[in-house]
Design a protein around this motif. Structure first.
Motif, short mmCIF file in Angstrom:
data_model
loop_
_atom_site.label_atom_id
_atom_site.label_comp_id
_atom_site.label_asym_id
_atom_site.label_seq_id
_atom_site.Cartn_x
_atom_site.Cartn_y
_atom_site.Cartn_z
N GLU A 96 8.88 -0.72 5.57
CA GLU A 96 8.41 0.63 5.27
C GLU A 96 9.45 1.37 4.44
O GLU A 96 10.66 1.19 4.62
CB GLU A 96 8.15 1.42 6.56
CG GLU A 96 7.02 0.89 7.43
CD GLU A 96 6.82 1.74 8.66
OE1 GLU A 96 5.76 2.38 8.78
OE2 GLU A 96 7.73 1.74 9.51
N ARG A 115 0.86 -1.18 0.00
CA ARG A 115 0.00 0.00 0.00
C ARG A 115 0.90 1.23 0.00
O ARG A 115 2.03 1.19 0.50
CB ARG A 115 -0.93 0.01 1.23
CG ARG A 115 -1.88 -1.18 1.32
CD ARG A 115 -2.91 -1.16 0.22
NE ARG A 115 -3.86 -2.28 0.30
CZ ARG A 115 -3.74 -3.41 -0.35
NH1 ARG A 115 -2.67 -3.62 -1.13
NH2 ARG A 115 -4.67 -4.35 -0.25
N TYR A 147 3.66 -5.26 3.04
CA TYR A 147 3.11 -6.21 3.99
C TYR A 147 3.66 -7.63 3.78
O TYR A 147 3.49 -8.48 4.66
CB TYR A 147 1.58 -6.23 3.89
CG TYR A 147 0.95 -4.97 4.45
CD1 TYR A 147 0.72 -4.83 5.81
CD2 TYR A 147 0.60 -3.92 3.62
CE1 TYR A 147 0.15 -3.68 6.33
CE2 TYR A 147 0.03 -2.76 4.12
CZ TYR A 147 -0.18 -2.64 5.48
OH TYR A 147 -0.74 -1.50 5.99
N ILE A 188 -7.06 2.50 4.87
CA ILE A 188 -7.33 1.06 4.84
C ILE A 188 -8.60 0.74 5.63
O ILE A 188 -9.45 -0.04 5.19
CB ILE A 188 -6.12 0.29 5.39
CG1 ILE A 188 -4.95 0.35 4.39
CG2 ILE A 188 -6.47 -1.16 5.71
CD1 ILE A 188 -3.63 -0.17 4.94
N ALA A 189 -8.72 1.37 6.80
CA ALA A 189 -9.90 1.11 7.64
C ALA A 189 -11.16 1.69 7.03
O ALA A 189 -12.22 1.03 6.98
CB ALA A 189 -9.66 1.69 9.03
N GLN A 238 -3.13 3.92 7.32
CA GLN A 238 -3.93 3.04 8.17
C GLN A 238 -5.39 3.46 8.19
O GLN A 238 -6.30 2.62 8.16
CB GLN A 238 -3.35 3.01 9.58
CG GLN A 238 -2.00 2.30 9.67
CD GLN A 238 -1.35 2.47 11.03
OE1 GLN A 238 -1.60 3.44 11.74
NE2 GLN A 238 -0.50 1.51 11.39
N ARG A 294 4.19 0.82 2.23
CA ARG A 294 4.17 -0.23 3.25
C ARG A 294 4.16 -1.58 2.54
O ARG A 294 3.24 -1.90 1.78
CB ARG A 294 2.93 -0.08 4.13
CG ARG A 294 2.78 -1.17 5.19
CD ARG A 294 3.83 -1.04 6.28
NE ARG A 294 3.46 -1.85 7.45
CZ ARG A 294 3.83 -3.12 7.64
NH1 ARG A 294 4.55 -3.75 6.71
NH2 ARG A 294 3.47 -3.75 8.74
N ARG A 303 2.12 7.09 7.73
CA ARG A 303 1.71 5.76 8.18
C ARG A 303 0.28 5.79 8.72
O ARG A 303 -0.54 4.93 8.41
CB ARG A 303 2.68 5.27 9.25
CG ARG A 303 2.34 3.89 9.81
CD ARG A 303 3.10 3.67 11.11
NE ARG A 303 4.53 3.53 10.91
CZ ARG A 303 5.44 3.86 11.84
NH1 ARG A 303 5.06 4.37 13.00
NH2 ARG A 303 6.73 3.66 11.60
N THR A 304 -0.02 6.81 9.52
CA THR A 304 -1.36 6.92 10.10
C THR A 304 -2.40 7.18 9.01
O THR A 304 -3.49 6.59 9.04
CB THR A 304 -1.39 8.06 11.14
OG1 THR A 304 -0.45 7.77 12.17
CG2 THR A 304 -2.78 8.21 11.73
#
Length: 478
Positions: free
Chosen positions: A387, A323, A336, A423-424, A420, A334, A416-417
């Motif tokens: 990362e 991502r 994974y 994604i959520a 995230q 990122r 990063r935040t």
């Protein structure tokens, strides 16, 4: 004159960012340059994926593939009924005639294969479009028409063949990114790619010539775009800038220009692939559906985008999950599955010409001889960092990972935040396991290519312009 503008997409396959307008050494793209010069060029447009099917899904639905379970390359999920193709929105909302053009006037070489290639069970649904014949457009205005051009997708012709058509590029005049080795062979590989870019540009010129000759150009918004980066390592199939940072040029006739449109300028506003469909709807006077992930970047409904997001999941038999997010300057990736190699195995098969990556093969040969720099070795890495963070202003080729630099920790945390949260909020389906049957079906390219070519395919058997007209390509890309 139609009350609403006609809209034409001239779309390349695997273009990357090469053009004479953007300063690429050795290439000449006068027709793309014309659209960018007479229209607006957007210098910070980002694809949502570095492969064609998911990226095109985002462009034509205005939604992220990851929220539609369409993240895996060549998957065919069912979508909710409310998810529609841009062509369907234009037809239902403003009476547009829609076409994915395949048939063109006889005096032009073969221009388009009418490619669809979405991650969608409806990708071959004939009801998406009303027709495929250019001749029908002038009597069915307003219209939305796609010209889906194959180039510069591999395979590429020889330099001699391109030169014979007046499309030659001198390998001595090109400039390679520093993460590729600079040798006689890599220059020839890069030059062949640029030759194919010039074929695409020639076809852009043919479409403009048809529209202008039939008196349609002054009633038509022309959008020149691509799906993702060039078909080489660290570009296609990757989330580096070279994989997802793409050119976008839009020419709007004077009578249809919104107040925020300034012809002859370069815009640095951030744009995502999901923004293209809602922008076209807005220019056609249609309110974009509220469930779209994208937003218009032109007109009275225009919104400013602070961040652009992208994903990379399974490609053929190469399982991966990456991502990325960028604000235009800082670029965060990122990984994974950092233990997965950077190069998909399928691109190393020389019997799969439609996927073969000559640059990757040459770099592997040079690595075996110890002739690569550390930056070039990294292109072929079998293991990647969890990362990666890059500063595009000071490091445009993204060679220096800042993720472990304490000075950049606040930026790392911010990016990063943001990733995230995206994604959520989009309920990213890429974190769910893909059913084995779907994965097997998605890896169709290898057996189908061998079946339809019977091991007898040779790119030089076809003309530079009519390569996609071959039955192999028609079956592979429809």
């Amino acid at each position: 004159m139609p009350d609403k503008p006609n809209i034409v997409f001239i779309m390349s396959d695997d273009l990357g960012s090469a053009s004479s307008f953007t300063g690429t050494q050795g290439v000449n793209t006068p027709h793309f340059d014309r659209v960018a010069r007479e229209g607006m060029f957007y210098s910070r447009c980002y694809a949502t994926a570095p492969t064609c099917a998911p990226s095109r899904t985002a462009i034509f639905t205005g939604m992220y593939p990851t929220e539609l379970n369409a993240q895996h390359h060549h998957s065919e999920p069912d979508f909710p009924d409310y998810v529609k193709h841009l062509a369907e929105h234009l037809r239902a909302g403003a009476g547009y005639y829609t076409a994915n053009v395949v048939k063109t006037p006889d005096k032009y070489p073969f221009i388009t294969i009418g490619k669809r290639d979405y991650c969608w069970s409806r990708q071959h649904d004939p009801s998406i479009y009303d027709g495929d014949d250019y001749a029908e457009l002038s009597t069915h205005q307003p219209f939305f028409a796609e010209f889906q051009i194959f180039e510069p997708h591999v395979p590429h012709h020889s330099l001699q063949r391109y030169a014979a058509e007046g499309l030659g590029v001198d390998p001595e005049q090109v400039e390679l990114p520093p993460y590729y080795p600079d040798t006689t062979e890599t220059r020839r590989i890069w030059a062949r790619y640029l030759c194919a870019v010039q074929v695409f540009d020639a076809k852009v010129g043919m479409v403009l010539d048809m529209l202008e000759g039939d008196g349609l150009l002054d009633d038509t918004i022309v959008v020149v775009l691509t799906d993702h980066g060039r078909d080489m390592p660290r570009a296609k199939c990757s989330l580096y800038d070279a994989g997802i940072h793409v050119p976008l040029a839009i020419r709007i006739p004077a009578k249809y220009r919104p107040a925020d449109y300034a012809p002859g300028t370069i815009s640095d506003r951030l744009i995502s692939g999901v923004d293209i469909a809602p922008t076209m709807l807005s220019l056609a006077g249609i309110d974009p559906p509220p469930f779209l992930a994208g937003a218009p970047f032109l007109g009275s409904r225009a919104q400013v985008r602070p961040l652009a997001f992208a994903h990379r999941d399974r490609v053929l038999t190469h399982i991966d999950r990456m991502r990325a997010v960028t604000d235009g300057r800082y670029h965060y990736i990122r990984n994974y599955m950092p233990n997965q190699p950077a190069i998909p195995a399928a691109v190393l098969r020389t019997d799969l010409e439609v996927m073969t990556d000559d640059m990757a093969l040459e770099m592997l040969r040079l690595r075996a001889e110890g002739q690569l720099t550390p930056e070039q070795e990294d292109v072929l890495a079998e293991v990647r960092p969890d990362e990666q963070l890059f500063d595009n202003e000071s490091d445009p080729h993204q060679l220096h990972n800042l993720a472990d630099d304490p000075q950049y920790l606040p930026i790392l945390r911010r990016m990063r935040t943001a990733l995230q949260l995206w994604i959520a909020q989009t309920q990213d389906k890429g974190f769910l396991p893909e059913p084995a049957e779907a994965a097997q079906k998605g890896a169709w390219a290898v057996p189908l290519w061998q079946q339809v070519t019977k091991g007898e395919y040779d790119v030089e058997d076809y003309g530079v312009y009519d390569l996609p007209a071959s039955p192999e390509f028609a079956q592979m890309f429809q």
